[in-house]
Design an enzyme around this catalytic site. Sequence first.
Site, PDB file in Angstrom:
ATOM      1  N   ASP A 249       9.409   4.466 -10.764  1.00 33.73           N
ATOM      2  CA  ASP A 249       9.782   3.313  -9.662  1.00 33.73           C
ATOM      3  C   ASP A 249       9.682   3.408  -8.250  1.00 33.73           C
ATOM      4  OD1 ASP A 249      10.431   0.676  -8.978  1.00 33.73           O
ATOM      5  OD2 ASP A 249      11.959   1.246  -8.505  1.00 33.73           O
ATOM      6  N   GLU A 281       4.816   4.557  -9.195  1.00 32.10           N
ATOM      7  CA  GLU A 281       4.480   3.143  -8.174  1.00 32.10           C
ATOM      8  C   GLU A 281       5.260   3.805  -6.990  1.00 32.10           C
ATOM      9  OE1 GLU A 281       6.844  -1.140  -6.905  1.00 32.10           O
ATOM     10  OE2 GLU A 281       7.980  -0.172  -8.053  1.00 32.10           O
TER      11      GLU A 281
END
Length: 572
Positions: A249, A281
């Site tokens: 993330d 990400e």
Amino acid sequence: MRWGTQPVAPGRTRFALWAPALDALTLELEGVPPVPMMPAANGWFETEAEAGAGARYRFRLPDGTAAPDPAARLQAGGVHGWSVVPDTLNPVEDGWRGRPWEETVLQEVHAGVLGGFAGVAETLPSLAELGITAIELMPIAGVSGSRNWGYDGVLPYAVHEDLGSREELRGLIDRAHALGISVFLDVVYNHFGPDGNYLGSYAPGFFQADVHTPWGGAIDFGKEPVARFFLDNALHWLSEYRFDGLRFDAVHAIGHNGFLDRLAAEVRGAFPDRHIHLVLENESNDAARLERGFDAQWNDDFHNVLHVLLTDEDQAYYQDFATEPAAKLARCLAEGFIYQGDPSPNHDGAPRGSASGHLPPTRFVSFLQNHDQVGNRALGERLTVLVAPDRLRAATGLLLLCPQIPLLFMGDESGSQSPFLFFTDFHDELADAVREGRRREFAKFPAFADPEARARIPDPNARETFLASRPEPGPDAEAWRTLYRDLLALRRTHIVPDLRVARALGAETIGPKAVRAAWQLGAQRLTLAINLGDADVALAAPEAAPLVVLGQGPSGGMLAPASFVAWLETVA
């Protein structure tokens, strides 16, 4: 020195904690006298004690604070409760080594709204029948309360109690592997949640007070105990539970490039005989990062430009895609990122990204929806309630037959119209702050400028908000399932076999909301055309018969609105 507990003999366990700010530390075991911990080098404390699997423990700080083990593999009674010495999960040898990356068709799922790990397991046969080859669990680490998206985790090694047991998680993964489905886990290494993080009490140097992120002080990966905490966490999920990959993330909030390089290298070295996939990400669109040990990146650019083309929304980050969206989609299909060092209006004109056209299309994970893009809307609306079905079908065709790796969001395959809302289970002042903060966040949007309108935004802490987020099938669920099944069968048969050598041949706009793109797939050329506008557009179609038509096929050199067509030709 390693974080967490380590068995040293039957019924005997080693305990360790990095607590450089303390001069004394005590281990408390439930039901027995406290055990002083001995200081070791570099700020560590350690001790051994008679404690086997199931023993409950915590650390008592000199100021009286009782802190859980931040590397506990098992936690009882919530993030403020007792840590538990884990049992060893039985090894499994079933021949599963994973699937090659190019075969990946991902579906992102939240275990909680599906009924926990056991509920997710029940969905797997249906997903396998559709042609989905991998699921990605949103974060499952220990978090405050009984329900949460997972990005507020504070115990990164522990399975959140309300999702199920360690054994149920392992059972879910084993069931998936038996069906040929890989399992990925979304992990959060850029911050901790706001409730239950005790690290600052005994290891304030875990964070950089002078480097800020949206979640507080940045984690200091330059310190070896800190880096080791997260490196071992990645290895823990991949080895102990046999996850097939990790999604990291918001790595743009990790300000230590050396850590990411080291992470990829350690994972690759630890599992040489398995297909382990590492996906980022990264709002920075750092193309070079995708050449140093990572398989791919979630391509927000793909989502954002398709969302603009489908909905005409142009607020917040969508303003970066509102001008000439068809040209931006063409660049995305041909080169991966849209923003490759270009100035971003949403970032006050600052440049974003780097050149990505040299990368293969499989370096990019594309999607029409995910937890962020649905759940971060005030009312959590899905595209099924924002977009006409024929246009959404056309966009789905592009997603599933494009050589980039497709990701679905749970419920897409059944045309779900259920919202996916932002939900938490905080209490007292923190609950008030989260609820009011979320409503303030949307005050800049015209639809929520009025206080009464903002008051209708669901309270994240209400149980009803969580329950409403279950992805119930839509009224035309079987039609959507048929569409996904048919398109994924075409992908599996005609695109996947040559996907490892795929290269873009270019893309062009053919209308205000229409694009034509082509790729070389071995001895074949794949051509895709989509028109999301309101009028026919001129199209120079290949001579071959279409592989698939959604909407109206090309006629008289024109492509109708809400249409998608794919061709596959053998070329010399």
